[in-house]
Structure formats: C-alpha cells, structure tokens
Design an enzyme around this catalytic site. Structure first.
Site, short mmCIF file in Angstrom:
data_model
loop_
_atom_site.label_atom_id
_atom_site.label_comp_id
_atom_site.label_asym_id
_atom_site.label_seq_id
_atom_site.Cartn_x
_atom_site.Cartn_y
_atom_site.Cartn_z
N HIS A 98 -10.27 -6.27 0.76
CA HIS A 98 -9.21 -5.30 0.55
C HIS A 98 -8.02 -5.93 -0.14
CE1 HIS A 98 -6.52 -1.93 1.05
NE2 HIS A 98 -7.60 -1.20 1.34
N LYS A 109 -9.15 9.47 7.17
CA LYS A 109 -7.75 9.91 7.13
C LYS A 109 -7.46 10.76 8.36
CE LYS A 109 -6.47 8.16 3.11
NZ LYS A 109 -5.35 7.22 2.97
#
Length: 438
Positions: A284, A166
């Site tokens: 994903h 992140k």
C-alpha cells in the site's frame, strides 16, 4: 607535490563503470548556490561512502579505491553559457557510482547507502538508480506480479477490478463479509482492507474477518465461477507482521496487504521472500507522499513507489492517476507505470492499481493511457452505486467491457442499466442520454 592520473582520477569515472566493474549509479538533483559544484558532488560521494568532514587516521587510498564512490556525470540545467544570468540557484544533475559490494540484499542498507545522511543536507533529491544485473539477480522481487495475479484469478486479458470495504473502518466482520459478497458477486476481483484497518483490532479481529470473508469468497465462486482475492492488512509492530501473515494463511486467506512505507521495505521483502507465504502481496502506498511529495527533496515517486517497492517484492500497489480525485499529473502517472512494469531481468512486473476517485468514467482514459494490464481500484465507484455494491461492481465491469470493446462508455451504458444508473448518479446531466432512465 606529484599527483599522477591514477590519484587525480581516483574518484572520477564514466557511467560505463556500472557495466564494466559492477557499480550502482545513483542520480541526484541538487538546487544549490555554490562556487564549486565539483567539490559539493564529491562531498556527497564521500559522505555516502568512506569519507567524513575531517581527515582520519584509518583513511587510505586503498579504502577509497575499493569502497569510495565515483563521480560519473555532472550537468547544470540549463547548461549555462557565459551569457546566462539568473538570481535562482542553479539546478544540477549529479551521478555517482557506488561499488556494488557496498550493498547487500537488505533494503534498509540499500536505501541508507543511496540517500542516508545526505537526505537531510538541503535541496538534494534522489531521482533514479541503475543497478548492475548481477546485483539484481540477488533479489527475488514480486513472487506473482502481473501474470501471476491473472493466473490466480483466472482473468487472462481484461483489467482487474479492485474495491475496498467502505467506510474505511468501523464495520464488523459480518458487515464486511456481506459487502465483500455483494461486490465480488457483481464482478470485483480483489477486495482490500483499508490501510487504517488494524491488523487485529478489538472491533474486527483478524480471524473473524478472514474466515467470514473467505466463506463469502467460496460462496461467490460457487455461484459465479469467478475467484476473488481478499488483501488482508497485516501491518503491525515489526515482530508481529510475519505472525499475522501466517495466521491469515491458517484462516484460509489468499492475499496480504502491508503498509510498506511505514513498516519498511525489508518487511515487505521478508514476506515476499518467505517460501511459506505463497499468496500475492499488496504494497500500500500510504505515507509515500512524505518521502516523494517535494520537488527538490526526498525521492522521486517513480523510483520510490515503482522500482524500489518492486525490488522489495510488491505484487501490486495502489497509486493515483490523473482521472480521479487526487492531483496526480499525467507525467507522474505514466512514468510510474513504466517503473512498475518495464522489463527488468529477473524481476517480474508489478501491477499498477489505479486508485483515488476511480469511477466508471475513468476506465476508458486509463486503458487508453497504459493498456489493459492494469488494476482499477474503485471504492466509491462500487459501493456508491444507488442500487448497492453488487450493482456498482457490475457497472464497473460494464465500463471495463466498454473500454475493451472500444465503445464510448456513455454509448455502452444505453444497453446496460447498472452502468447507466451510475453515470446518471455521478453526473445528472447525463441522464438524458439514456432511454433506460426515462
């Protein structure tokens, strides 16, 4: 005109044909107003096999017998009697049996037969598919699956912990490697790229980040004795995906990630089936909502993200849960988990990675719901800790330990400062529960 039973029932059968003659049974939901649902069901069967909207010269009973679909079940919900009155279109469940020889091991061909043209024909939804065993034995499925991931990481029992770097994008390889080191030193098992990360972009090239992340992985192992996986996003133009995978392996990488719903199921299957690619693959989930988000069209989520992706070879997959930030119902979460993991002949179970606001408070309800053979995907829950990513990872591992021990997380936090600090950060009203915070 004489029509004997052989002709009259040519396109009808009981579901047992799946076991007796090797058919694939697809279950559809249709919400339509029609005076003849039988004709509509057979129109769907024709459209997906030998038929078209008009009689053509090359058509024959023999072709229909060999390649045509059979209507094996038709239900109206509710099963309306004479007294039923409603202005709403009825809801029908239609089951069609397709000959297994209409399919190949191509995922593209499989999806086209099951739902190709009819996916654009109104409120029709593909909700399940049952395959004969001999057809499934032609697929490899996950190369690693749940147990394989545990074996690679050396984690036999507890839930696995995943985190992503992140922010999603914009970081350099050096910045990412430092976050990787801190998070994995704190106890993260798998670090993944964000799905937005370019496979080999100009600001964070593939070689730079793989080599630097794997150097960090080696450093963590030397310091803690714990292994970590780095799921590298290799999603790209079709012709580049396998090359990206090989380059990751060349640079020392130990895990791959592919955006399967945009690159395609055959791309995932190509990677999983390749004997030269012997590392786990993260499938994903992004973009799956475009296929599974509606109630009356598209494909049911457990089938799409569970059964189909598992068949194509995903070892683990990021998905939502009811205890986080996305509105995922318990029913959808639980049923999807079963499609990931239920016994399925030679196809290994696929690991469910619970993502989307997975905090320390979500660990206990997830484990209570589906057990410990699960992965907890926590981005903010790791990197959002006020004392940094290492402390955040430790706090998540402490929450996992609490769930494994059957101790409420708030109670466990009283003796574990990283967990107490994060719980107090997430919910300031909890601070009073911890002597450590005073």
């Amino acid at each position: 005109m004489i029509r004997r039973l052989e002709e009259e029932n040519l396109t009808y059968a009981f579901p047992e044909v799946a076991f007796d003659d090797g058919y694939v049974i697809a279950t559809y939901q249709a919400k339509v107003k029609t005076s003849n649902i039988e004709r509509l069901a057979m129109a769907i069967a024709d459209e997906q096999t030998t038929g078209t909207w008009i009689k053509v010269g090359a058509d024959s009973m023999e072709k229909t017998r060999r390649f045509g679909a059979k209507l094996v079940a038709l239900y109206e919900v509710p099963d309306a009697g004479c007294d039923y009155m409603s202005d709403e279109p009825p809801l029908y469940i239609i089951q069609l049996a397709y000959p297994a020889h209409n399919f190949s091991t191509s995922m593209s061909a499989l999806m086209t037969v099951l739902f190709g043209n009819i996916s654009a024909s109104g409120m029709i939804r593909l909700i399940d598919v049952a395959f004969p065993r001999r057809m499934i034995e032609g697929f490899q499925g996950p190369k690693f699956g749940v147990q394989g991931l545990r074996d690679v990481l050396g984690v036999p029992e507890r839930p696995l912990l995943n985190a992503m770097i992140k922010p999603n994008i914009g970081w350099t390889a050096d910045e990412g490697a430092e976050l990787f080191y801190r998070a994995c030193r704190g106890g993260v098992d798998v670090i993944k790229d964000d799905e937005l990360m370019l496979a080999d972009g100009p600001f964070c090239p593939l070689e730079d980040r793989v080599r630097k992340f794997m150097a960090a992985e080696k450093r963590v192992y030397e310091e803690t004795g714990e292994r970590s996986l780095y799921a590298v996003n290799i999603s790209d133009e079709t012709g580049k995906v396998r090359d990206n995978a090989y380059r990751v392996l060349e640079y020392g990488g130990n895990c791959l990630m592919v955006n399967v719903y945009t690159t395609g199921f055959d791309t995932l299957k190509m990677l999983a089936d390749d004997p030269n690619i012997n590392v786990p693959i993260l499938a994903h989930v992004n973009f799956a909502g475009a296929m599974a988000g509606s109630t009356y069209t598209g494909i049911a989520a457990p089938l799409l993200i569970g059964k189909i992706t598992r068949l194509a070879g995903g070892d683990f997959q990021i998905n939502g849960h009811p205890f986080g930030k996305f509105p995922v119902s318990y029913k959808l979460f639980y049923r999807s988990f079963k499609f990931f993991t239920q016994p399925w002949w030679n196809i290994k179970p696929m690991m469910y990675a619970c993502s989307g606001g997975t905090t320390q408070l979500a660990v206990e309800p997830i484990v209570k719901a589906v057990g410990t053979d699960v992965m907890l995907a926590a981005g903010g829950g790791v990197h959002g800790h006020p004392d940094g990513s290492e402390a955040g990872a430790r706090s998540m591992r402490q929450a996992i330990d609490a769930a494994m021990a059957g101790v409420p997380v708030v109670e466990y936090a009283k003796d574990h400062p990283e967990l107490a600090r994060m719980l107090g950060h997430l919910h300031p009203d909890l601070k009073k529960n911890f002597d450590l915070m005073n």
